[in-house]
Design a protein around this motif. Structure first.
Motif, PDB file in Angstrom:
ATOM      1  N   ARG A  53       0.815  -1.359  -0.456  1.00 39.59           N
ATOM      2  CA  ARG A  53      -0.088  -0.070   0.095  1.00 39.59           C
ATOM      3  C   ARG A  53       1.454   1.143   0.247  1.00 39.59           C
ATOM      4  N   ALA A  54       1.482   1.417  -1.317  1.00 40.87           N
ATOM      5  CA  ALA A  54       2.743   2.604  -1.398  1.00 40.87           C
ATOM      6  C   ALA A  54       1.798   3.627  -1.738  1.00 40.87           C
ATOM      7  N   TYR A  55       0.670   4.366  -1.308  1.00 43.26           N
ATOM      8  CA  TYR A  55      -0.605   5.078  -1.785  1.00 43.26           C
ATOM      9  C   TYR A  55      -0.553   5.971  -0.260  1.00 43.26           C
ATOM     10  N   ILE A  56       0.091   5.133   0.609  1.00 42.57           N
ATOM     11  CA  ILE A  56       0.132   5.344   2.284  1.00 42.57           C
ATOM     12  C   ILE A  56       0.649   6.476   2.038  1.00 42.57           C
ATOM     13  N   TYR A  57       2.093   6.239   1.891  1.00 44.20           N
ATOM     14  CA  TYR A  57       3.295   6.991   1.603  1.00 44.20           C
ATOM     15  C   TYR A  57       3.860   7.994   0.271  1.00 44.20           C
ATOM     16  N   ASN A  58       2.680   8.305   0.276  1.00 46.48           N
ATOM     17  CA  ASN A  58       1.886   9.281  -1.348  1.00 46.48           C
ATOM     18  C   ASN A  58       3.315   8.379  -2.546  1.00 46.48           C
ATOM     19  N   ALA A  86      -4.690   7.768   1.679  1.00 48.93           N
ATOM     20  CA  ALA A  86      -3.528   8.372   0.839  1.00 48.93           C
ATOM     21  C   ALA A  86      -3.135   9.760   1.633  1.00 48.93           C
ATOM     22  N   GLY A  87      -1.129   9.117   1.174  1.00 49.28           N
ATOM     23  CA  GLY A  87      -0.966  10.028   2.028  1.00 49.28           C
ATOM     24  C   GLY A  87      -0.522  10.625   2.993  1.00 49.28           C
ATOM     25  N   TYR A  88      -1.795   9.647   3.914  1.00 48.03           N
ATOM     26  CA  TYR A  88      -1.605  10.427   5.018  1.00 48.03           C
ATOM     27  C   TYR A  88       0.080  10.198   6.171  1.00 48.03           C
ATOM     28  N   GLN A  89       0.824   9.234   5.756  1.00 44.91           N
ATOM     29  CA  GLN A  89       2.103   8.741   6.638  1.00 44.91           C
ATOM     30  C   GLN A  89       3.393   8.667   5.575  1.00 44.91           C
ATOM     31  N   ARG A 101      11.467   5.655  -3.191  1.00 47.44           N
ATOM     32  CA  ARG A 101      11.710   4.701  -4.585  1.00 47.44           C
ATOM     33  C   ARG A 101      10.174   4.643  -4.616  1.00 47.44           C
ATOM     34  N   LYS A 102       9.830   5.286  -5.662  1.00 49.06           N
ATOM     35  CA  LYS A 102       8.223   4.890  -5.826  1.00 49.06           C
ATOM     36  C   LYS A 102       7.966   3.904  -6.294  1.00 49.06           C
ATOM     37  N   ALA A 103       6.748   3.483  -6.842  1.00 46.21           N
ATOM     38  CA  ALA A 103       5.785   1.967  -6.899  1.00 46.21           C
ATOM     39  C   ALA A 103       5.520   2.312  -8.715  1.00 46.21           C
ATOM     40  N   ASP A 104       5.806   0.900  -9.650  1.00 46.60           N
ATOM     41  CA  ASP A 104       5.823   1.250 -10.889  1.00 46.60           C
ATOM     42  C   ASP A 104       4.698   1.114 -11.175  1.00 46.60           C
ATOM     43  N   ASP A 120      10.542 -14.753  -9.102  1.00 50.07           N
ATOM     44  CA  ASP A 120      11.412 -15.356  -8.282  1.00 50.07           C
ATOM     45  C   ASP A 120      10.631 -15.057  -6.382  1.00 50.07           C
ATOM     46  N   LEU A 121      10.549 -13.920  -6.523  1.00 51.96           N
ATOM     47  CA  LEU A 121       9.615 -13.680  -5.063  1.00 51.96           C
ATOM     48  C   LEU A 121       8.785 -12.728  -4.725  1.00 51.96           C
ATOM     49  N   LEU A 122       7.882 -13.126  -3.927  1.00 52.45           N
ATOM     50  CA  LEU A 122       6.320 -12.110  -3.964  1.00 52.45           C
ATOM     51  C   LEU A 122       6.312 -11.460  -2.488  1.00 52.45           C
ATOM     52  N   ILE A 123       6.370 -10.257  -2.311  1.00 47.59           N
ATOM     53  CA  ILE A 123       6.247  -9.890  -0.957  1.00 47.59           C
ATOM     54  C   ILE A 123       4.957  -9.087  -1.018  1.00 47.59           C
ATOM     55  N   ASN A 124       3.829  -9.630  -0.043  1.00 48.46           N
ATOM     56  CA  ASN A 124       2.424  -8.595   0.442  1.00 48.46           C
ATOM     57  C   ASN A 124       2.710  -7.915   2.016  1.00 48.46           C
ATOM     58  N   PRO A 125       3.758  -7.319   2.147  1.00 45.42           N
ATOM     59  CA  PRO A 125       3.400  -6.775   3.579  1.00 45.42           C
ATOM     60  C   PRO A 125       2.290  -6.212   4.180  1.00 45.42           C
ATOM     61  N   ASN A 126       1.450  -6.233   4.748  1.00 43.79           N
ATOM     62  CA  ASN A 126       0.230  -5.393   5.976  1.00 43.79           C
ATOM     63  C   ASN A 126      -0.700  -4.986   4.811  1.00 43.79           C
ATOM     64  N   VAL A 127      -0.873  -5.745   4.134  1.00 39.65           N
ATOM     65  CA  VAL A 127      -1.997  -5.934   2.759  1.00 39.65           C
ATOM     66  C   VAL A 127      -3.427  -6.846   3.383  1.00 39.65           C
ATOM     67  N   ILE A 128      -2.677  -8.057   3.317  1.00 42.12           N
ATOM     68  CA  ILE A 128      -3.787  -9.562   3.350  1.00 42.12           C
ATOM     69  C   ILE A 128      -4.958  -9.089   3.769  1.00 42.12           C
ATOM     70  N   HIS A 129      -4.934  -8.427   5.340  1.00 37.94           N
ATOM     71  CA  HIS A 129      -6.016  -8.098   6.266  1.00 37.94           C
ATOM     72  C   HIS A 129      -6.562  -6.786   5.689  1.00 37.94           C
ATOM     73  N   HIS A 130      -6.667  -6.619   4.619  1.00 33.62           N
ATOM     74  CA  HIS A 130      -7.029  -4.444   4.224  1.00 33.62           C
ATOM     75  C   HIS A 130      -8.215  -5.308   2.560  1.00 33.62           C
ATOM     76  N   VAL A 131      -8.283  -6.906   2.375  1.00 32.63           N
ATOM     77  CA  VAL A 131      -8.278  -7.081   0.779  1.00 32.63           C
ATOM     78  C   VAL A 131      -9.786  -7.640   1.471  1.00 32.63           C
ATOM     79  N   SER A 132     -10.888  -7.277   0.915  1.00 32.74           N
ATOM     80  CA  SER A 132     -11.978  -8.513   1.102  1.00 32.74           C
ATOM     81  C   SER A 132     -12.614  -9.382   0.512  1.00 32.74           C
TER      82      SER A 132
END
Length: 146
Positions: A53-58, A86-89, A101-104, A120-132
């Motif tokens: 959720r990069a949008y939290i960090y603009n 969005a952007g609040y942190q 480093r901006k999101a792609d 090869d590696l997938l990282i999903n930090p601090n997102v799963i619990h927000h997805v319905s």
């Protein structure tokens, strides 16, 4: 190009200022240790895909700088239930140790638009619990992994 010292300073910044592992979210200490270890053991030609959720960090990625020697694609996954954040942190990142480093790309976590079997590696930090729609999210993650 970023070096290992800069990466380690960024990780320390995340520990202290963002995740406050000593007082607030101690479980992130393990995550950061594991990601650092992965960055040191993955082959240099590995492709790391980060769904965050990069949008939290603009639009800035917290985790891409941990992988300075790898090809990294950051997907800024907008989650409807947290859109107002969005952007609040972004101010949390005002620290000289933070590597900005901006999101792609921006997309849904259930339809990233990335090619099949690209990660090869997938990282999903601090997102799963927000997805319905958990099923769709995990199907997309499975599709992305080699």
């Amino acid at each position: 190009m970023m070096n290992q010292l800069q990466r380690d300073q960024h990780i320390n910044f995340l520990r202290e200022k963002v995740f406050q592992v000593d007082t607030k979210w101690p479980h992130y200490a393990r995550l950061l240790d594991d990601l650092k270890n992965l960055s040191e053991t993955l082959p240099d030609d590995a492709h790391v895909v980060i769904l965050e959720r990069a949008y939290i960090y603009n639009g800035l990625s917290l985790f891409a700088p941990i992988f300075p020697n790898h090809r990294v694609t950051v997907v800024d996954c907008h989650i409807a239930s947290t859109a107002e954040r969005a952007g609040y942190q972004e101010s949390w990142l005002d620290d000289s140790r933070c590597i900005r480093r901006k999101a792609d790309i921006e997309s849904s976590i259930t339809e990233t638009g990335l090619p099949d079997a690209c990660a090869d590696l997938l990282i999903n930090p601090n997102v799963i619990h927000h997805v319905s729609d958990q099923r769709a999210m995990f199907q997309e993650m499975r599709r992305l992994l080699k």
